[in-house]
Design an enzyme around this catalytic site. Sequence first.
Site, PDB file in Angstrom:
ATOM      1  CE  LYS A 143      42.875  44.220  31.013  1.00 20.08           C
ATOM      2  NZ  LYS A 143      44.082  43.391  31.478  1.00 20.08           N
ATOM      3  NE  ARG A 175      41.022  41.945  36.536  1.00 18.50           N
ATOM      4  CZ  ARG A 175      41.520  42.859  36.252  1.00 18.50           C
ATOM      5  NH1 ARG A 175      41.351  44.128  36.187  1.00 18.50           N
ATOM      6  NH2 ARG A 175      43.008  42.655  36.056  1.00 18.50           N
ATOM      7  NE  ARG A 199      52.419  44.758  34.274  1.00 24.28           N
ATOM      8  CZ  ARG A 199      51.063  44.554  34.199  1.00 24.28           C
ATOM      9  NH1 ARG A 199      50.741  45.042  32.936  1.00 24.28           N
ATOM     10  NH2 ARG A 199      50.414  44.000  35.236  1.00 24.28           N
ATOM     11  NE  ARG A 210      50.267  46.029  38.996  1.00 23.17           N
ATOM     12  CZ  ARG A 210      49.097  45.582  37.933  1.00 23.17           C
ATOM     13  NH1 ARG A 210      49.143  46.433  36.791  1.00 23.17           N
ATOM     14  NH2 ARG A 210      48.203  44.813  38.162  1.00 23.17           N
ATOM     15  NE  ARG A 248      47.815  40.420  38.278  1.00 24.22           N
ATOM     16  CZ  ARG A 248      48.731  41.118  37.599  1.00 24.22           C
ATOM     17  NH1 ARG A 248      49.951  40.897  37.940  1.00 24.22           N
ATOM     18  NH2 ARG A 248      48.479  42.083  36.699  1.00 24.22           N
TER      19      ARG A 248
HETATM   20  P1  AMP Z   1      44.827  45.541  36.643  1.00 26.21           P
HETATM   21  O1  AMP Z   1      45.682  46.751  36.921  1.00 26.21           O
HETATM   22  O2  AMP Z   1      43.749  45.555  35.646  1.00 26.21           O
HETATM   23  O3  AMP Z   1      45.968  44.472  36.328  1.00 26.21           O
HETATM   24  O4  AMP Z   1      44.064  45.154  38.279  1.00 26.21           O
HETATM   25  C1  AMP Z   1      45.019  44.813  39.372  1.00 26.21           C
HETATM   26  C2  AMP Z   1      44.338  44.123  40.194  1.00 26.21           C
HETATM   27  O5  AMP Z   1      43.150  44.735  40.879  1.00 26.21           O
HETATM   28  C3  AMP Z   1      43.673  42.889  39.965  1.00 26.21           C
HETATM   29  O6  AMP Z   1      44.611  41.835  39.960  1.00 26.21           O
HETATM   30  C4  AMP Z   1      42.589  42.668  40.938  1.00 26.21           C
HETATM   31  O7  AMP Z   1      43.045  42.143  42.129  1.00 26.21           O
HETATM   32  C5  AMP Z   1      42.164  44.231  41.104  1.00 26.21           C
HETATM   33  N1  AMP Z   1      40.783  44.548  40.195  1.00 26.21           N
HETATM   34  C6  AMP Z   1      41.019  45.444  39.037  1.00 26.21           C
HETATM   35  N2  AMP Z   1      39.848  45.384  38.385  1.00 26.21           N
HETATM   36  C7  AMP Z   1      39.039  44.433  39.173  1.00 26.21           C
HETATM   37  C8  AMP Z   1      37.650  44.137  38.905  1.00 26.21           C
HETATM   38  N3  AMP Z   1      37.051  44.515  37.835  1.00 26.21           N
HETATM   39  N4  AMP Z   1      37.082  43.283  39.879  1.00 26.21           N
HETATM   40  C9  AMP Z   1      37.827  42.741  40.997  1.00 26.21           C
HETATM   41  N5  AMP Z   1      39.210  43.092  41.130  1.00 26.21           N
HETATM   42  C10 AMP Z   1      39.867  44.071  40.102  1.00 26.21           C
END
Ligand code: AMP
Length: 221
Positions: free
Chosen positions: A15, A88, A127, A160, A171
């Site tokens: 994404k 999400r 990654r 991360r 996740r």
């Molecule tokens: P990502 O970088 O998109 O994988 O997001 C990393 C983490 O941020 C996720 O595992 C969630 O803990 C949090 N997060 C990101 N976007 C959202 C969202 N829209 N709603 C809730 N938590 C989020």
Amino acid sequence: MKRRIVLLGPPASGKGTQADRLSKLLGIPHVSTGALLRSECTRGTPLGIEADSWTSRGLLVPDELAVRLITGWLEAHGTTFLFDGFPRSVGQAERLDAILGSLFAPLDLIILLELGDDEICRRVTARLTCLKCGATFSPFLNGLSVHDPCPRCGSPLAKRNDDSVEALNQRLNVYRKITLPVVDYYERTAPKLLHRISAEQESDAVFDDIKTLVWENDRED
Ligand code: AMP
């Protein structure tokens, strides 16, 4: 051309990478709620500290917090965007529809990137992420190690803390239980806007599919 785009998909489905390329091509801002939260966390803001207690365990931050982040972004930057990682949950999707409805700026494209669990695990556990600019890199494709600087901004790269196997499993559970229903929600409420693309393909092929969707039906617009 589509100007309000949502990219959905499991962790490591690309994404962020695809949104970044598309953002450069179209001149539309790429908004990653995950990157916004990491930046708040790195700066040690109250929102970042609260968010980290959820994200480091592989859990979603509460809807209220994610919606606050996005509302603030829309107020500051306007209604042209590429959302990566938002909404999400069905609650977030409903709130987004209400907010965009009140701004007379409905979504015009929703893309779901699909990827199987084995490939997700392979990509995530390898990654590297730049904690400053948020770019992610695959050692398989980019030949980078944790000792290299970010090719984009020169800051240090790191793994991360939610890319461990334990946090990833969490996740993925969260993705299946809370985020996949968002796809059902859009199938019900906006079936013509929702499109699925296989993220098992090479990144360039995924990008070609996305570009086709972005300009599809433009002559009728
Ligand atoms: P990502 O970088 O998109 O994988 O997001 C990393 C983490 O941020 C996720 O595992 C969630 O803990 C949090 N997060 C990101 N976007 C959202 C969202 N829209 N709603 C809730 N938590 C989020």
